[in-house]
Scaffold this motif. Structure first.
Motif, short mmCIF file in Angstrom:
data_model
loop_
_atom_site.label_atom_id
_atom_site.label_comp_id
_atom_site.label_asym_id
_atom_site.label_seq_id
_atom_site.Cartn_x
_atom_site.Cartn_y
_atom_site.Cartn_z
N HIS A 58 -15.24 -9.12 7.30
CA HIS A 58 -15.62 -8.47 8.56
C HIS A 58 -15.71 -6.95 8.43
O HIS A 58 -16.32 -6.29 9.25
CB HIS A 58 -14.71 -8.90 9.72
N TYR A 59 -15.14 -6.39 7.35
CA TYR A 59 -15.29 -4.94 7.16
C TYR A 59 -16.76 -4.55 6.99
O TYR A 59 -17.16 -3.45 7.36
CB TYR A 59 -14.43 -4.45 5.97
N MET A 109 -5.66 -8.07 1.95
CA MET A 109 -6.46 -6.88 2.26
C MET A 109 -7.22 -6.29 1.07
O MET A 109 -8.34 -5.82 1.22
CB MET A 109 -5.56 -5.77 2.82
N ARG A 129 -2.47 3.38 12.83
CA ARG A 129 -3.57 2.56 12.35
C ARG A 129 -4.64 3.51 11.82
O ARG A 129 -5.13 4.39 12.55
CB ARG A 129 -4.13 1.73 13.50
N GLU A 175 2.22 -10.63 13.37
CA GLU A 175 1.34 -11.11 14.46
C GLU A 175 1.33 -12.64 14.57
O GLU A 175 0.27 -13.25 14.78
CB GLU A 175 -0.10 -10.67 14.23
N LYS A 197 -18.49 -3.52 10.12
CA LYS A 197 -18.08 -2.30 10.82
C LYS A 197 -19.15 -1.23 10.66
O LYS A 197 -19.65 -0.99 9.56
CB LYS A 197 -16.74 -1.79 10.27
N GLN A 253 -11.56 3.76 11.00
CA GLN A 253 -10.93 3.43 12.27
C GLN A 253 -9.54 4.03 12.34
O GLN A 253 -8.96 4.29 11.29
CB GLN A 253 -10.88 1.91 12.48
N HIS A 302 -11.41 -6.73 1.71
CA HIS A 302 -11.90 -5.53 2.42
C HIS A 302 -11.88 -4.28 1.54
O HIS A 302 -12.84 -3.52 1.49
CB HIS A 302 -11.05 -5.27 3.66
N ARG A 357 1.43 -14.82 12.31
CA ARG A 357 0.67 -15.53 11.26
C ARG A 357 1.52 -15.75 10.02
O ARG A 357 1.03 -15.67 8.90
CB ARG A 357 -0.54 -14.70 10.84
N LYS A 382 1.37 -2.95 6.23
CA LYS A 382 1.68 -3.27 7.63
C LYS A 382 2.83 -2.36 8.08
O LYS A 382 3.62 -1.91 7.25
CB LYS A 382 2.15 -4.71 7.75
N TYR A 402 0.48 -18.19 7.06
CA TYR A 402 -0.57 -17.69 6.18
C TYR A 402 -0.09 -16.45 5.43
O TYR A 402 -0.17 -16.38 4.20
CB TYR A 402 -1.83 -17.36 6.99
C1 BG6 Z 1 -7.66 -9.31 8.19
C2 BG6 Z 1 -6.28 -9.50 7.66
O1 BG6 Z 1 -8.61 -9.75 7.25
O2 BG6 Z 1 -7.89 -7.96 8.48
C3 BG6 Z 1 -5.25 -8.96 8.62
O3 BG6 Z 1 -6.04 -10.87 7.41
C4 BG6 Z 1 -5.56 -7.54 9.02
O4 BG6 Z 1 -3.93 -9.05 8.06
C5 BG6 Z 1 -7.02 -7.42 9.46
O5 BG6 Z 1 -4.69 -7.17 10.07
C6 BG6 Z 1 -7.39 -5.98 9.67
O6 BG6 Z 1 -8.65 -5.90 10.27
P1 BG6 Z 1 -9.05 -4.63 11.14
O7 BG6 Z 1 -10.48 -4.88 11.49
O8 BG6 Z 1 -8.13 -4.60 12.31
O9 BG6 Z 1 -8.86 -3.45 10.24
#
Ligand code: BG6
Length: 483
Positions: A172-173, A230, A337, A215, A176, A370, A234, A217, A332, A220
């Motif tokens: 998903h990165y 990570m 952030r 969170e 962005k 971000q 990403h 999880r 974490k 996992y």
């Molecule tokens: C996910 C991880 O792929 O990306 C998470 O599994 C992480 O642990 C998240 O918190 C971070 O995504 P973003 O978009 O919030 O930076």
């Protein structure tokens, strides 16, 4: 390109679906970007009917869509596209029932947002019910395995039913906006590319700091840890975009060909390299701002050796990057952030200001991904004054203020772009099999070396920037993390 008339969503009642996928689809719908007749079929194991699935979707939208963008009647309109089929991935007859609702010849895109252990049975179930085939596209959410061998197994199961050009692996990165902007910065400007190499760049830092903990999880995450969660995906994708050669075109093959070359050029980290190249950590109790935070082990309910922080010194072994360290760091429960790419250029070769008492600093390019979206070039400027006691120079930012320049554009969730590309059939921003496997190959090597050397995560206080060994990792090279 085949038009998609059905989006089939596995794991439709899960967290990702509620927080990201449904809000993204809603956003696209509100902007009129979804095909008019697109139906979204959700499946999961929960016993729901269409109406209760729609109601839970609207509730998720109310919770996760920004309040100024949420509109109740628009949400109801969106929910009318939704329907639900209860399905256990291991139940073949269930797939036949699903197939009664869907005609793949009308264009079908499938999104697997389930545990990876369900990928294989799901793909087999789909194939047995005639829901694979030429018209069908398959998107897979991470984790794509937990090492090279398991990732190959998943990729083989996928490849048995879906050709690579219809397989959309999500990172998903890549959805962005600021990550895509990296390509614009590098390849739509003349100013940076001539300097983008070891002759002019001293080092690169890529940091992904998060304030969140487990969170909920833990199942996992504790089996994964920061390196696999990570860095494998990403952060290596960010590194590849920073380091790749200029592609010939903005298309899926050209871009991914260049990224994979970088990933394959990563120098393996062997056991002897571990002390100077790898630091792992696990957060202890602490506070983020004035919010007290429990230790990882306490949040988890047991002790664990899983790393919630990792810092690495990596090298891309090719002509362009020889000798340039890429420092990667993610954790974490950090104080803020922040996802950022920081590029430090070399010092000027000679300072004409030195005898006048002025110090110069190397230029830096700070690409904030971000929470702030911004690109800033730090340059030296003269402090105004008559200079009778010497010249004073100061570092000032040249701001490519994305936030201000595009203030009136709605900031989209990364998944909006990715879901739309899936529907449109454009795989450019998805990860190809050879990329994922090159990523795992390097990561497996790092893990094997740290296991061989008995590396254990060092405790860092929640709300700090990680264990002090991470500071030493760069300071040994005379470099400081950009905090
Ligand atoms: C996910 C991880 O792929 O990306 C998470 O599994 C992480 O642990 C998240 O918190 C971070 O995504 P973003 O978009 O919030 O930076």
């Amino acid at each position: 390109i085949q038009k998609v008339s059905t989006l089939l969503l596995f794991g439709a009642t899960g967290d990702l679906s509620h927080r990201m996928l449904l809000p993204s689809l809603y956003g696209l719908d509100v902007d009129g970007l979804l095909p008019e007749k697109l139906k979204i079929v959700g499946t999961a194991r929960s016993e729901l009917d269409d109406d209760s699935f729609r109601a839970s979707a609207v509730a998720a939208l109310r919770e996760h869509v920004p309040t100024d963008f949420f509109d109740h009647s628009r949400a109801d309109q969106f929910a009318a596209r939704l329907s639900y089929v209860q399905l256990d991935a291991k139940d073949k007859p269930g797939f036949a029932k699903l197939a009664e609702r869907i005609d793949p010849a009308d264009g079908l895109a499938i999104f697997l947002s389930t545990a990876p252990s369900l990928f294989e049975p799901t793909i087999q179930g789909l194939a047995s019910a005639g829901l694979a085939g030429d018209e069908v596209r398959l998107a897979l959410e991470k984790p794509l395995g937990s090492n090279l061998a398991s990732s190959r197994e998943i990729n083989d199961a996928v490849a048995a039913e879906f050709p690579e050009e219809r397989t959309f692996r999500i990172d998903h990165y890549l959805g962005k906006e600021t990550v895509q902007n990296l390509l614009a910065l590098r390849f739509a400007n003349v100013a940076f590319e001539p300097l983008w190499n070891s002759a002019h760049i001293d080092h690169v830092q890529i940091s992904v700091a998060e304030t969140v903990g487990l969170e909920g999880r833990s199942d996992y995450y504790d089996g994964s840890g920061a390196l696999r969660d990570m860095v494998q995906n990403h952060m290596l994708q960010l590194l590849a975009l920073v380091a790749m050669e200029p592609p010939a075109d903005f298309d899926a093959t050209s871009i991914r060909d260049e990224k994979v070359k970088v990933l394959r050029s990563l120098r393996p980290i062997g056991p002897d390299d571990v002390p100077n190249h790898v630091v792992t950590g696990q957060f202890g109790a602490g506070a983020i701002g004035d919010q007290p935070v429990k230790a990882y082990a306490e949040e988890l309910g047991r002790t664990s050796q899983t790393e919630t922080f990792v810092a690495l010194k990596a090298h891309v072994e090719n002509w362009r990057w020889a000798g340039v360290p890429f420092y990667l760091r993610t954790g974490k429960r950090m104080p803020a952030r922040k996802t950022e790419i920081f590029i430090q250029f070399k010092c000027i070769p000679h300072s004409i200001f030195a005898k006048r008492g002025a110090k110069t600093r190397p230029n830096k390019l700070v690409i904030s991904i971000q929470p702030e979206e911004n690109i800033r070039l730090m340059v030296m400027a003269k402090t105004p004054g008559l200079d009778r006691e010497g010249i004073r120079l100061r570092e000032v930012p040249l701001d490519v203020g994305l936030r201000d320049a595009f203030a009136d554009t709605r900031r989209r969730i990364a998944y909006e772009r990715l879901l739309l590309d899936l529907i449109d059939g454009d795989p450019t921003l998805f990860v190809r099999r050879d990329e994922v496997e090159a990523q795992w190959q390097w990561i497996d090597g790092v893990r094997a070396s740290w296991e061989q050397t008995g590396l254990e995560p060092k405790v860092y206080g929640a709300g700090s920037w990680g264990p002090s060994a991470a500071i030493a990792l760069t300071e040994r090279d005379g470099v400081q993390w950009h905090d």
